[in-house]
Motif scaffolding. Structure first.
Motif, PDB file in Angstrom:
ATOM      1  N   ARG A  11       6.898  -7.416   1.454  1.00  0.00           N
ATOM      2  CA  ARG A  11       5.437  -7.316   1.491  1.00  0.00           C
ATOM      3  C   ARG A  11       4.795  -8.696   1.330  1.00  0.00           C
ATOM      4  N   TYR A  12       5.373  -9.525   0.470  1.00  0.00           N
ATOM      5  CA  TYR A  12       4.855 -10.888   0.317  1.00  0.00           C
ATOM      6  C   TYR A  12       5.081 -11.697   1.591  1.00  0.00           C
ATOM      7  N   GLN A  13       6.209 -11.498   2.253  1.00  0.00           N
ATOM      8  CA  GLN A  13       6.461 -12.195   3.520  1.00  0.00           C
ATOM      9  C   GLN A  13       5.436 -11.775   4.568  1.00  0.00           C
ATOM     10  N   ILE A  14       5.135 -10.482   4.629  1.00  0.00           N
ATOM     11  CA  ILE A  14       4.120  -9.998   5.566  1.00  0.00           C
ATOM     12  C   ILE A  14       2.787 -10.682   5.285  1.00  0.00           C
ATOM     13  N   SER A  15       2.417 -10.765   4.016  1.00  0.00           N
ATOM     14  CA  SER A  15       1.148 -11.374   3.628  1.00  0.00           C
ATOM     15  C   SER A  15       1.072 -12.840   4.070  1.00  0.00           C
ATOM     16  N   ILE A  16       2.139 -13.579   3.822  1.00  0.00           N
ATOM     17  CA  ILE A  16       2.157 -15.005   4.170  1.00  0.00           C
ATOM     18  C   ILE A  16       2.099 -15.199   5.683  1.00  0.00           C
ATOM     19  N   LEU A  17       2.889 -14.418   6.418  1.00  0.00           N
ATOM     20  CA  LEU A  17       2.923 -14.566   7.875  1.00  0.00           C
ATOM     21  C   LEU A  17       1.597 -14.144   8.510  1.00  0.00           C
ATOM     22  N   LEU A  18       0.955 -13.118   7.948  1.00  0.00           N
ATOM     23  CA  LEU A  18      -0.367 -12.724   8.451  1.00  0.00           C
ATOM     24  C   LEU A  18      -1.387 -13.838   8.207  1.00  0.00           C
ATOM     25  N   ALA A  19      -1.314 -14.447   7.022  1.00  0.00           N
ATOM     26  CA  ALA A  19      -2.250 -15.531   6.699  1.00  0.00           C
ATOM     27  C   ALA A  19      -2.058 -16.723   7.633  1.00  0.00           C
ATOM     28  N   GLN A  20      -0.831 -16.899   8.132  1.00  0.00           N
ATOM     29  CA  GLN A  20      -0.559 -17.994   9.061  1.00  0.00           C
ATOM     30  C   GLN A  20      -0.932 -17.634  10.495  1.00  0.00           C
ATOM     31  N   GLY A  21      -1.378 -16.379  10.715  1.00  0.00           N
ATOM     32  CA  GLY A  21      -1.872 -15.985  12.029  1.00  0.00           C
ATOM     33  C   GLY A  21      -0.846 -15.342  12.943  1.00  0.00           C
ATOM     34  N   TYR A  22       0.322 -14.988  12.433  1.00  0.00           N
ATOM     35  CA  TYR A  22       1.332 -14.352  13.286  1.00  0.00           C
ATOM     36  C   TYR A  22       0.990 -12.889  13.533  1.00  0.00           C
ATOM     37  N   ARG A  23       1.435 -12.387  14.680  1.00  0.00           N
ATOM     38  CA  ARG A  23       1.183 -11.005  15.068  1.00  0.00           C
ATOM     39  C   ARG A  23       2.211 -10.088  14.405  1.00  0.00           C
ATOM     40  N   PRO A  24       1.854  -8.823  14.189  1.00  0.00           N
ATOM     41  CA  PRO A  24       2.762  -7.889  13.508  1.00  0.00           C
ATOM     42  C   PRO A  24       4.130  -7.741  14.176  1.00  0.00           C
ATOM     43  N   ALA A  25       4.195  -7.800  15.504  1.00  0.00           N
ATOM     44  CA  ALA A  25       5.488  -7.664  16.180  1.00  0.00           C
ATOM     45  C   ALA A  25       6.413  -8.836  15.833  1.00  0.00           C
ATOM     46  N   PHE A  26       5.862 -10.047  15.763  1.00  0.00           N
ATOM     47  CA  PHE A  26       6.657 -11.221  15.387  1.00  0.00           C
ATOM     48  C   PHE A  26       7.083 -11.122  13.921  1.00  0.00           C
ATOM     49  N   ILE A  27       6.168 -10.641  13.070  1.00  0.00           N
ATOM     50  CA  ILE A  27       6.477 -10.479  11.641  1.00  0.00           C
ATOM     51  C   ILE A  27       7.630  -9.502  11.472  1.00  0.00           C
ATOM     52  N   ALA A  28       7.613  -8.417  12.239  1.00  0.00           N
ATOM     53  CA  ALA A  28       8.675  -7.410  12.142  1.00  0.00           C
ATOM     54  C   ALA A  28      10.030  -8.013  12.493  1.00  0.00           C
ATOM     55  N   LYS A  29      10.080  -8.816  13.544  1.00  0.00           N
ATOM     56  CA  LYS A  29      11.343  -9.473  13.914  1.00  0.00           C
ATOM     57  C   LYS A  29      11.793 -10.442  12.833  1.00  0.00           C
ATOM     58  N   THR A  30      10.843 -11.157  12.260  1.00  0.00           N
ATOM     59  CA  THR A  30      11.157 -12.160  11.245  1.00  0.00           C
ATOM     60  C   THR A  30      11.746 -11.538   9.982  1.00  0.00           C
ATOM     61  N   ILE A  31      11.173 -10.418   9.528  1.00  0.00           N
ATOM     62  CA  ILE A  31      11.657  -9.803   8.289  1.00  0.00           C
ATOM     63  C   ILE A  31      12.666  -8.686   8.549  1.00  0.00           C
ATOM     64  N   ASN A  32      13.047  -8.524   9.812  1.00  0.00           N
ATOM     65  CA  ASN A  32      14.109  -7.596  10.219  1.00  0.00           C
ATOM     66  C   ASN A  32      13.784  -6.130   9.918  1.00  0.00           C
ATOM     67  N   VAL A  33      12.593  -5.710  10.327  1.00  0.00           N
ATOM     68  CA  VAL A  33      12.210  -4.302  10.270  1.00  0.00           C
ATOM     69  C   VAL A  33      11.622  -3.929  11.633  1.00  0.00           C
ATOM     70  N   HIS A  34      11.479  -2.640  11.873  1.00  0.00           N
ATOM     71  CA  HIS A  34      10.883  -2.185  13.119  1.00  0.00           C
ATOM     72  C   HIS A  34       9.394  -2.511  13.106  1.00  0.00           C
ATOM     73  N   ARG A  35       8.847  -2.794  14.269  1.00  0.00           N
ATOM     74  CA  ARG A  35       7.432  -3.210  14.311  1.00  0.00           C
ATOM     75  C   ARG A  35       6.504  -2.087  13.847  1.00  0.00           C
ATOM     76  N   SER A  36       6.905  -0.823  14.063  1.00  0.00           N
ATOM     77  CA  SER A  36       6.058   0.282  13.601  1.00  0.00           C
ATOM     78  C   SER A  36       5.954   0.288  12.072  1.00  0.00           C
ATOM     79  N   THR A  37       6.981  -0.225  11.381  1.00  0.00           N
ATOM     80  CA  THR A  37       6.939  -0.311   9.921  1.00  0.00           C
ATOM     81  C   THR A  37       5.825  -1.264   9.485  1.00  0.00           C
ATOM     82  N   VAL A  38       5.724  -2.390  10.149  1.00  0.00           N
ATOM     83  CA  VAL A  38       4.686  -3.367   9.812  1.00  0.00           C
ATOM     84  C   VAL A  38       3.308  -2.806  10.146  1.00  0.00           C
ATOM     85  N   TYR A  39       3.169  -2.203  11.327  1.00  0.00           N
ATOM     86  CA  TYR A  39       1.879  -1.620  11.698  1.00  0.00           C
ATOM     87  C   TYR A  39       1.478  -0.515  10.718  1.00  0.00           C
ATOM     88  N   ARG A  40       2.425   0.326  10.330  1.00  0.00           N
ATOM     89  CA  ARG A  40       2.144   1.404   9.377  1.00  0.00           C
ATOM     90  C   ARG A  40       1.723   0.815   8.029  1.00  0.00           C
TER      91      ARG A  40
END
Length: 142
Positions: A11-40
Motif C-alpha cells: 500500500r505504501y508502494q502504491i502511494s509513492i508511485l501514485l505521487a510520482q504520477g505513474y498509472r495504476p497498470a504500471f504500479i501493478a506490474k511494479t509491485i507484482n499484483v494484478h492491475r484490477s487489484t490496484v484499481y479496486r
C-alpha cells in the motif's frame, strides 16, 4: 499470479508511485499484483485528496475482522463449550458439529480455547492431555 491480499508495504508502494504520477497498470506490474487489484484498492480507499495507505490498511483490517466467514453463531459456541465439558477433543467436536449442521473447524476451537486461556478462562483444562509421560522399561510388580 495467484490471489493475495495487499500488505501494508504494498500500500505504501502504491502511494509513492501514485505521487510520482505513474498509472495504476504500471504500479501493478511494479509491485507484482494484478492491475484490477490496484484499481479496486483505489476505488475502495482513494479519495479526491489522494491515496493514503494508513487508513486504507485500517479499513482492510476492519473488513477482514467483520467478515461473516469469521463469525461463529452463539449456539455453535455453546455447543463447543458443551463438547469441551464432556472432554471431547476439538476434532470430535468438529466432526459431530458437521453432522448436526453446526460446522466449526477444530483449528477455530483451538484458537478459541487459547483466547479464552489468555483472558483468564479455564477451557484449556478440558483438553485431553496428549503429552503424558509413561514409564518405559521399568519392571512393575504384578
Amino acid at each position: 499470479m495467484t490471489y493475495q491480499q495487499l500488505t501494508e508495504g504494498k500500500r505504501y508502494q502504491i502511494s509513492i508511485l501514485l505521487a510520482q504520477g505513474y498509472r495504476p497498470a504500471f504500479i501493478a506490474k511494479t509491485i507484482n499484483v494484478h492491475r484490477s487489484t490496484v484499481y479496486r484498492e483505489l476505488d475502495r480507499n482513494g479519495s479526491k485528496g489522494g491515496y493514503h495507505p494508513e487508513p486504507a490498511q485500517q479499513k482492510s483490517q476492519e473488513r477482514r475482522t467483520l467478515a461473516t466467514k469469521y463469525k461463529i453463531p452463539a449456539l455453535t459456541v455453546e455447543y463447543v463449550e458443551f463438547g469441551l465439558s464432556l472432554h471431547w477433543s476439538p476434532e470430535q467436536i468438529s466432526g459431530v458439529g458437521h453432522l448436526i449442521d453446526m460446522p466449526v473447524s477444530h483449528e477455530w476451537i483451538y484458537r478459541y480455547i487459547a483466547a479464552n486461556k489468555a483472558a483468564g478462562g479455564v477451557l484449556y483444562k478440558a483438553l485431553r492431555q496428549g503429552h503424558k509421560r509413561y514409564r518405559r522399561g521399568v519392571n512393575t510388580k504384578r
